[in-house]
Design a protein around this motif. Structure first.
Motif, PDB file in Angstrom:
ATOM      1  N   ALA A 303       0.831  -1.212   0.000  1.00  0.00           N
ATOM      2  CA  ALA A 303       0.000   0.000   0.000  1.00  0.00           C
ATOM      3  C   ALA A 303       0.861   1.256   0.000  1.00  0.00           C
ATOM      4  N   ARG A 304       1.934   1.217   0.810  1.00  0.00           N
ATOM      5  CA  ARG A 304       2.820   2.383   0.842  1.00  0.00           C
ATOM      6  C   ARG A 304       3.479   2.615  -0.508  1.00  0.00           C
ATOM      7  N   ASP A 305       3.966   1.511  -1.127  1.00  0.00           N
ATOM      8  CA  ASP A 305       4.622   1.653  -2.430  1.00  0.00           C
ATOM      9  C   ASP A 305       3.629   2.126  -3.484  1.00  0.00           C
ATOM     10  N   ALA A 306       2.394   1.597  -3.387  1.00  0.00           N
ATOM     11  CA  ALA A 306       1.386   2.019  -4.356  1.00  0.00           C
ATOM     12  C   ALA A 306       1.083   3.507  -4.212  1.00  0.00           C
ATOM     13  N   MET A 307       0.972   3.953  -2.955  1.00  0.00           N
ATOM     14  CA  MET A 307       0.708   5.380  -2.730  1.00  0.00           C
ATOM     15  C   MET A 307       1.884   6.232  -3.194  1.00  0.00           C
ATOM     16  N   ARG A 308       3.098   5.743  -2.891  1.00  0.00           N
ATOM     17  CA  ARG A 308       4.273   6.511  -3.306  1.00  0.00           C
ATOM     18  C   ARG A 308       4.384   6.547  -4.829  1.00  0.00           C
ATOM     19  N   LEU A 309       4.101   5.385  -5.466  1.00  0.00           N
ATOM     20  CA  LEU A 309       4.155   5.344  -6.920  1.00  0.00           C
ATOM     21  C   LEU A 309       3.092   6.246  -7.528  1.00  0.00           C
ATOM     22  N   SER A 310       1.925   6.267  -6.883  1.00  0.00           N
ATOM     23  CA  SER A 310       0.867   7.152  -7.380  1.00  0.00           C
ATOM     24  C   SER A 310       1.286   8.618  -7.280  1.00  0.00           C
ATOM     25  N   GLU A 311       1.888   8.967  -6.136  1.00  0.00           N
ATOM     26  CA  GLU A 311       2.358  10.347  -5.977  1.00  0.00           C
ATOM     27  C   GLU A 311       3.450  10.671  -6.984  1.00  0.00           C
TER      28      GLU A 311
END
Length: 540
Positions: A303-311
């Motif tokens: 989830a963190r990586d997905a959020m970071r990738l989204s940002e």
């Protein structure tokens, strides 16, 4: 009321992931806490039990040592009073000559028959007879030990019934430890004393190690604990020190050698193996907890990586939009000025045309970066490698980049070999794009510096192309991540510099596809040097 419920449900939706983790972790944490408390109590009890076993083993060793000296004293000192009444104690000498004398250094006798202060004789084992005690430290120790008994020779303080059988230990002088026994006369007084001085070397080297070797294997059949013997000053007489993590128990010797101490240490039993059922339950519980925690941790990381990738993708879209608008705006401005006839001078037409060409190239390179990255991500990127003069590729890129450097107010410093240059198997377009990305990176982050250096040399079978700027530099902590996709160092000037965050990632992929690598050397405030290593063609 409805608005509060609405806010509450919106809060639950916004934090449902964290709440789900909390709901899963709460009972698991309670279960593990209860198991830890139970395990801690059991470990404390097992530790106390283990220390009790260690203390019992020391008591057994001390008891064996005490038994040895008591039995030795009873065998040597329990003599008939008639032996002290004979001339020169000849009978006593003959008695001691036949008795085992292990652990005894000197046998002596004191008789008060002729003198109230006593006559002192010692046993000579070479002649098997009693001889007058020579003047020595031993003699002084014997005199001091016998002095309390001189007042009982025939005075008003007769021995009580049974006192004549009592053994007395005198350790006033640790160098000459004495065990003695008073011999009663017929009238209840003290006829004399018999005793011996201990052989400490025998106790240290023979007796105590032998007792330890006999006792400890019986009590600890699987793993023998560490054992150590110390004197009154804490000096080690036998054995070795145990590790600091071991359970250690110390105890003094009883009866004699009382300033010496026995030390025993052992790691003790592990609580997880105290019971098969407990071990199985704990193992299963921790395995399940580990599996659940691993799943939760993986979900959190994902989830963190997905959020970071989204940002990062959002930043990428924003930055690319800016990168596209800038050259398009410049091209539009110069084109409008030319079409409206405001540019009369041929030199200005050429200058504006060169700007339009440079911005067009910049726009094309940005699009190429995006397309190349898409191909790399989908593993569809192909390279057509052929033997190529590396110097020609570098010169071509530098000619195309000259206008960009002039716009940035930078001077290009060339440190290149003479033509022809070294040859390498490479895809000209891919390597040219990688070099352009490195030059573009140097121009963006030069931060007021006046020049960018480009050099090329041979190292260890590689053609190394280095591009050095004198800009803001990169911190050591950020250097391992500068080649990641979308990653941009978030310090200083970087906030004001736009970019797609793909350039260095493409450079690294290109270098690896050619069997080479890209390296970075940088210091904050000193600038950065990126080096592209390409394997050169072998010469036959």
């Amino acid at each position: 009321m409805a608005s509060r419920l609405g806010r509450f449900f919106r809060y639950l939706r916004a934090h449902r992931l964290a709440l789900g983790f909390l709901a899963a972790l709460a009972p698991l944490g309670i279960l593990l806490a209860l198991q830890v408390i139970w395990l801690t109590d059991l470990d404390r009890a097992s530790t106390l039990a283990h220390r009790a076993v260690l203390r019992g083993s020391l008591e057994a060793v001390g008891g064996e040592v005490r038994h040895f000296y008591r039995s030795t004293a009873e065998r040597l000192l329990n003599v008939p009073s008639a032996l002290l009444e004979s001339e020169e104690l000849a009978g006593l000498g003959e008695y001691w000559s036949r008795a085992p004398r292990g652990g005894v250094r000197t046998l002596f006798a004191v008789t008060f028959k002729k003198s109230a202060t006593g006559d002192f004789l010692t046993f000579d084992p070479r002649r098997n007879m009693m001889v007058p005690t020579p003047s020595s430290d031993e003699a002084l120790a014997i005199v001091l030990a016998s002095m309390p008994w001189q007042r009982w020779t025939d005075g008003p303080n007769p021995l009580q019934p049974g006192d004549e059988l009592a053994l007395h230990v005198n350790e006033q002088n640790p160098e000459h430890r004495i065990i003695l026994e008073p011999i009663a006369s017929a009238d209840g007084g003290v006829l004399g004393l018999v005793g011996f001085i201990l052989d400490e070397d025998y106790a240290r080297k023979t007796l105590i190690p032998r007792v330890v070797d006999e006792v400890l294997p019986r009590l600890f059949p699987e793993s023998r604990p560490a054992f150590r013997l110390t004197d009154g000053r804490g000096r080690t007489l036998a054995g070795e020190k145990a590790s600091a993590s071991s359970h250690q128990v110390s105890q003094g010797l009883p009866f004699v050698l009382r300033d010496w101490a026995l030390h025993i240490a052992s790691d003790g039993p592990s609580t997880r193996w105290l019971s098969g059922s407990l071990a199985w339950n704990l193992t299963l519980g921790f395995a399940l907890a580990l599996a659940l925690l691993s799943g939760l941790a993986l979900a959190l990381v994902t989830a963190r990586d997905a959020m970071r990738l989204s940002e990062m993708k959002s930043d990428f879209v924003s930055n690319v939009s800016h990168e596209l608008r800038t050259p398009l705006a410049s091209i539009r401005l110069f084109a409008e000025m030319m079409t409206m006839g405001r540019v009369k001078s041929p030199d200005k037409v050429i200058e504006y045309g060169s700007y339009i060409e440079a911005e067009s190239r910049r726009l094309s390179r940005l699009i190429d970066n995006i397309l190349d990255f898409s191909r790399i991500e989908s593993e569809q990127k192909e390279y057509r490698r052929e033997p190529t003069d590396v110097l020609e590729v570098v010169e071509r890129v530098l000619r195309a980049f000259t206008v960009r450097l002039e716009q940035s107010g930078l001077r290009l410093v060339r440190r290149l070999p003479e033509a022809p240059g070294p040859t390498a198997h490479l895809d000209e377009d891919a390597v040219g794009q990688a070099l352009h990305n490195l030059l573009d990176n140097a121009a963006k982050y030069s931060s007021g510096a006046e020049e960018v250096e480009v050099s090329m040399d041979d190292r260890e079978g590689y053609v190394v192309i280095s591009i050095k700027d004198h800009g803001i530099g990169i911190a050591k902590a950020d250097q391992p991540r500068v080649f990641e996709r979308f990653h941009r160092v978030s310090t200083g000037l970087v906030h004001d510099v736009k970019g797609s965050g793909l350039g260095l990632s493409i450079v690294q992929h290109t270098a690896r596809a050619h069997g080479g690598r890209v390296t970075l050397e940088s210091e904050i405030g000193e600038g950065s040097t990126f080096s592209l290593w390409l394997p050169r063609c072998k010469e036959f």
